[in-house]
Design a protein around this motif. Structure first.
Motif, PDB file in Angstrom:
ATOM      1  N   VAL A  34       0.856  -1.204   0.000  1.00 54.57           N
ATOM      2  CA  VAL A  34       0.000   0.000   0.000  1.00 54.57           C
ATOM      3  C   VAL A  34       0.885   1.246   0.000  1.00 54.57           C
ATOM      4  O   VAL A  34       0.634   2.219  -0.716  1.00 54.57           O
ATOM      5  CB  VAL A  34      -0.963   0.003   1.209  1.00 54.57           C
ATOM      6  CG1 VAL A  34      -1.637   1.369   1.373  1.00 54.57           C
ATOM      7  CG2 VAL A  34      -2.014  -1.093   1.068  1.00 54.57           C
ATOM      8  N   LYS A  35       1.949   1.180   0.773  1.00 54.09           N
ATOM      9  CA  LYS A  35       2.834   2.353   0.858  1.00 54.09           C
ATOM     10  C   LYS A  35       3.638   2.545  -0.438  1.00 54.09           C
ATOM     11  O   LYS A  35       4.040   3.650  -0.763  1.00 54.09           O
ATOM     12  CB  LYS A  35       3.799   2.199   2.035  1.00 54.09           C
ATOM     13  CG  LYS A  35       3.081   2.345   3.374  1.00 54.09           C
ATOM     14  CD  LYS A  35       4.061   2.145   4.509  1.00 54.09           C
ATOM     15  CE  LYS A  35       3.335   2.102   5.849  1.00 54.09           C
ATOM     16  NZ  LYS A  35       4.120   1.492   6.902  1.00 54.09           N
ATOM     17  N   ALA A  36       3.855   1.441  -1.156  1.00 53.04           N
ATOM     18  CA  ALA A  36       4.718   1.517  -2.351  1.00 53.04           C
ATOM     19  C   ALA A  36       3.930   1.759  -3.642  1.00 53.04           C
ATOM     20  O   ALA A  36       4.528   1.957  -4.697  1.00 53.04           O
ATOM     21  CB  ALA A  36       5.515   0.220  -2.487  1.00 53.04           C
ATOM     22  N   VAL A  70      -6.219   2.463   4.771  1.00 54.75           N
ATOM     23  CA  VAL A  70      -5.376   2.599   3.574  1.00 54.75           C
ATOM     24  C   VAL A  70      -4.947   4.061   3.412  1.00 54.75           C
ATOM     25  O   VAL A  70      -3.776   4.366   3.160  1.00 54.75           O
ATOM     26  CB  VAL A  70      -6.146   2.097   2.320  1.00 54.75           C
ATOM     27  CG1 VAL A  70      -5.436   2.493   1.027  1.00 54.75           C
ATOM     28  CG2 VAL A  70      -6.334   0.588   2.386  1.00 54.75           C
ATOM     29  N   HIS A  71      -5.893   4.958   3.612  1.00 52.48           N
ATOM     30  CA  HIS A  71      -5.615   6.386   3.441  1.00 52.48           C
ATOM     31  C   HIS A  71      -4.577   6.867   4.470  1.00 52.48           C
ATOM     32  O   HIS A  71      -3.744   7.719   4.175  1.00 52.48           O
ATOM     33  CB  HIS A  71      -6.931   7.166   3.596  1.00 52.48           C
ATOM     34  CG  HIS A  71      -6.815   8.612   3.222  1.00 52.48           C
ATOM     35  ND1 HIS A  71      -6.440   9.044   1.966  1.00 52.48           N
ATOM     36  CD2 HIS A  71      -7.003   9.741   3.951  1.00 52.48           C
ATOM     37  CE1 HIS A  71      -6.414  10.357   1.936  1.00 52.48           C
ATOM     38  NE2 HIS A  71      -6.744  10.812   3.137  1.00 52.48           N
ATOM     39  N   LYS A  72      -4.680   6.278   5.687  1.00 52.31           N
ATOM     40  CA  LYS A  72      -3.718   6.650   6.734  1.00 52.31           C
ATOM     41  C   LYS A  72      -2.321   6.131   6.372  1.00 52.31           C
ATOM     42  O   LYS A  72      -1.316   6.832   6.534  1.00 52.31           O
ATOM     43  CB  LYS A  72      -4.189   6.035   8.063  1.00 52.31           C
ATOM     44  CG  LYS A  72      -3.637   6.753   9.270  1.00 52.31           C
ATOM     45  CD  LYS A  72      -4.404   6.386  10.507  1.00 52.31           C
ATOM     46  CE  LYS A  72      -3.517   6.676  11.712  1.00 52.31           C
ATOM     47  NZ  LYS A  72      -3.920   5.906  12.867  1.00 52.31           N
ATOM     48  N   LEU A  73      -2.287   4.885   5.871  1.00 52.94           N
ATOM     49  CA  LEU A  73      -0.988   4.308   5.502  1.00 52.94           C
ATOM     50  C   LEU A  73      -0.332   5.104   4.379  1.00 52.94           C
ATOM     51  O   LEU A  73       0.879   5.287   4.349  1.00 52.94           O
ATOM     52  CB  LEU A  73      -1.166   2.862   5.022  1.00 52.94           C
ATOM     53  CG  LEU A  73      -1.464   1.776   6.063  1.00 52.94           C
ATOM     54  CD1 LEU A  73      -1.771   0.466   5.353  1.00 52.94           C
ATOM     55  CD2 LEU A  73      -0.274   1.603   7.007  1.00 52.94           C
ATOM     56  N   ASN A  74      -1.155   5.528   3.415  1.00 52.65           N
ATOM     57  CA  ASN A  74      -0.636   6.229   2.243  1.00 52.65           C
ATOM     58  C   ASN A  74      -1.671   7.245   1.763  1.00 52.65           C
ATOM     59  O   ASN A  74      -2.555   6.904   0.968  1.00 52.65           O
ATOM     60  CB  ASN A  74      -0.310   5.214   1.132  1.00 52.65           C
ATOM     61  CG  ASN A  74       0.225   5.885  -0.121  1.00 52.65           C
ATOM     62  OD1 ASN A  74       0.344   7.105  -0.189  1.00 52.65           O
ATOM     63  ND2 ASN A  74       0.545   5.077  -1.123  1.00 52.65           N
ATOM     64  N   PRO A  75      -1.556   8.479   2.233  1.00 51.37           N
ATOM     65  CA  PRO A  75      -2.569   9.487   1.880  1.00 51.37           C
ATOM     66  C   PRO A  75      -2.654   9.770   0.376  1.00 51.37           C
ATOM     67  O   PRO A  75      -3.635  10.334  -0.088  1.00 51.37           O
ATOM     68  CB  PRO A  75      -2.115  10.739   2.644  1.00 51.37           C
ATOM     69  CG  PRO A  75      -1.152  10.266   3.678  1.00 51.37           C
ATOM     70  CD  PRO A  75      -0.536   9.018   3.150  1.00 51.37           C
ATOM     71  N   ARG A  76      -1.636   9.385  -0.372  1.00 57.27           N
ATOM     72  CA  ARG A  76      -1.672   9.606  -1.828  1.00 57.27           C
ATOM     73  C   ARG A  76      -2.362   8.461  -2.576  1.00 57.27           C
ATOM     74  O   ARG A  76      -2.597   8.531  -3.774  1.00 57.27           O
ATOM     75  CB  ARG A  76      -0.235   9.753  -2.370  1.00 57.27           C
ATOM     76  CG  ARG A  76       0.419  11.066  -1.976  1.00 57.27           C
ATOM     77  CD  ARG A  76       1.864  11.113  -2.457  1.00 57.27           C
ATOM     78  NE  ARG A  76       1.989  10.992  -3.908  1.00 57.27           N
ATOM     79  CZ  ARG A  76       1.793  11.987  -4.763  1.00 57.27           C
ATOM     80  NH1 ARG A  76       1.458  13.172  -4.322  1.00 57.27           N
ATOM     81  NH2 ARG A  76       1.939  11.795  -6.063  1.00 57.27           N
TER      82      ARG A  76
END
Ligand code: CAO
Length: 458
Positions: free
Chosen positions: A124-126, A149-155
């Motif tokens: 998710v981060k990548a 998911v949004h917290k892990l990777n806001p983009r």
């Protein structure tokens, strides 16, 4: 005959078409791997592809054709259920799977295993986009809610296909034909006297996958401005309705009188409260119908779609041996023809039955009369021009051998598409763990031992 009079114009058109074909061939040759100095449209976009069956995979495959790196996460041991569905070659991934999962890499991860969850969190981060089409609630149960998911990777852009949008049916599981029915397409397809009919074009699955791909690309563009990801949701019911919007148009027209372009009108059959099934009526302002051609008795596809477009009515009359219809007040103008469509098409059919569908196509196009031969899938598979444009592509697979697939129907002058075979189950697991997620060899060994990327021991 009128056809002979117009022949020079037709010849010019054919020459132009040939010129266009040659130019396109030249472009394609340039567009072979190694060209594309501008890269591909979606180079640098990484997709966490959590899709299965058809709707989601259609979407991610298209993004893959445009250069996105699609990392398909599959359940260890079995993978996408379609790998084994409608299998034609023993031991090989089915065409169902291979034709929907080209241009992707496959990693096996048990998403319910703690270590598996950890790997997915790193993915998710990548990645830039997570695409999924699980049953409603499935991803939440795995622990990957939008909030998480949004917290892990806001983009991160999180894109989903579901059967229905919010409302009474939002929890339902949905397959292609459910969507065709619930989206209004089936009630308007088929013949008036018969039951509703589903169509062979996968407007519910592939149609919604297409919609989703557009939503993702738009969200990527918006992210360029805002730096934020967003949720993208396409409901299959909505996707089908969008493709059937002309029928909702007709529903509203019904309030103001009969639908005069339907053959039902000409036959004097009253309309009910909802848009009826229109058989092969054109659905647009130019009446059309499917007509038999030479050989129809033995060949189920010896038919042609014939459109009596108003501006070419006179050449049609000449071709079918009815020059008097050009001036007859019962036939000369489109409104006068509407109540007589059945008779008109029967008369045209008497002419088309003397020719093959390709002869009709050839003759009619010399007069700009729009017609469409009914092409069988065999004819499509063998059609050279579709091979030339890369719309039908042959790829090689290490287990099943060569197979045909449909390439990118969207042609882009700066973004050449190389269609690649579908991945074997877990073919890229190690590569993704090490090269994308940066796991060291020792960690990979520990992951393997944990059972997170291999089938659980029975
Ligand atoms: N590791 C472990 N478990 C996994 C996994 C993985 N990598 N991938 C999936 N699973 C599990 C899910 O967690 C789920 O388990 P739970 O039910 O315990 O939560 C299970 O596999 C089944 O997933 P599902 O519910 O999505 O699949 P299904 O076969 O029951 O339903 C379908 C299929 C298509 C009806 C449903 O996914 C759906 O309605 N999707 C949305 C609409 C859609 O896209 N339809 C088009 C389908 S193509 O015609």
């Amino acid at each position: 005959m009128a056809s002979r009079k117009k022949a020079p114009k037709a010849k010019g058109r054919r020459q132009k078409a040939e010129g266009r074909r040659q130019k396109a061939k030249g472009r394609r040759q340039k567009a072979k791997p190694g060209w594309g100095k501008f890269g591909k449209a979606l180079d640098g976009v990484r997709i966490l592809d959590f899709t299965h069956v058809q709707s989601g995979p259609t979407c991610t495959q298209l993004l893959g054709f445009m250069g996105a790196d699609c990392i398909k996460v599959e359940r260890p041991g079995t993978g996408d259920i379609t790998r084994g569905q409608l299998r034609d070659v023993k031991g090989a991934d089915s065409l169902y799977f291979t034709m929907l999962n080209g241009n992707k890499r496959s990693i096996t991860i048990d998403s319910k295993h703690p270590k598996g969850k950890e790997i997915i969190e790193r993915l998710v981060k990548a990645c830039d986009v997570l695409v999924e089409n699980f049953a409603p609630g499935t991803l939440d149960r795995m622990g990957f809610t939008w909030e998480h998911v949004h917290k892990l990777n806001p983009r991160m852009i999180m894109a989903s296909v579901k059967g229905f949008g919010p409302g009474p049916y939002e929890e339902c599981k949905v397959y292609e034909n459910v969507a065709q029915c619930a989206g209004g397409a089936a009630s308007t397809t088929g013949f008036r006297e018969g039951p509703p009919l589903v169509t062979g074009a996968q407007i519910g699955d592939s149609g919604t996958g297409l919609h989703l791909a557009l939503g993702i690309v738009a969200a990527l563009l918006q992210r360029n401005r805002t730096g934020r990801g967003q949720r993208v949701l396409c409901a299959m019911q909505d996707g089908v309705l969008n493709l059937a919007r002309v029928k909702l148009r007709d529903q509203q027209r019904l309030k103001h009188g009969p639908l005069e372009e339907f053959s039902q009108f000409g036959e004097g059959i009253p309309f009910g409260i909802a848009v009826p099934r229109a058989g092969n009526d054109s659905g647009g302002g130019q009446p059309g119908w499917i007509l038999k051609c030479k050989g129809w008795e033995a060949d189920p596809d010896a038919y042609i779609y014939f459109i009596t477009q108003a501006p070419v009515w006179e050449p049609i009359c000449d071709l079918i041996g009815k020059p008097e219809w050009k001036t007859d007040p019962d036939y000369a103008k489109p409104p006068a023809r509407l109540p007589r469509l059945k008779h008109i098409f029967a008369t045209i059919e008497a002419w088309t039955m003397t020719k093959t569908k390709f002869e009709v196509m050839d003759i009619c196009n010399q007069h700009d009369i729009p017609v469409g031969p009914i092409l069988s899938m065999k004819e499509i598979a063998e059609e050279q021009s579709l091979r030339d444009t890369g719309t039908v592509v042959e790829v090689d697979h290490p287990i099943r051998g060569k197979y045909l697939t449909v390439g990118n129907p969207i042609k882009m002058s700066d973004s050449p598409c190389e269609v690649k075979r579908s991945p074997l189950l877990g073919e890229h697991t190690e590569e993704i763990l090490t090269k994308v997620l940066g796991y060291k060899a020792k960690e990979v060994a520990a992951i393997k031992a944990s059972g997170a990327i291999t089938p659980a021991e029975k």
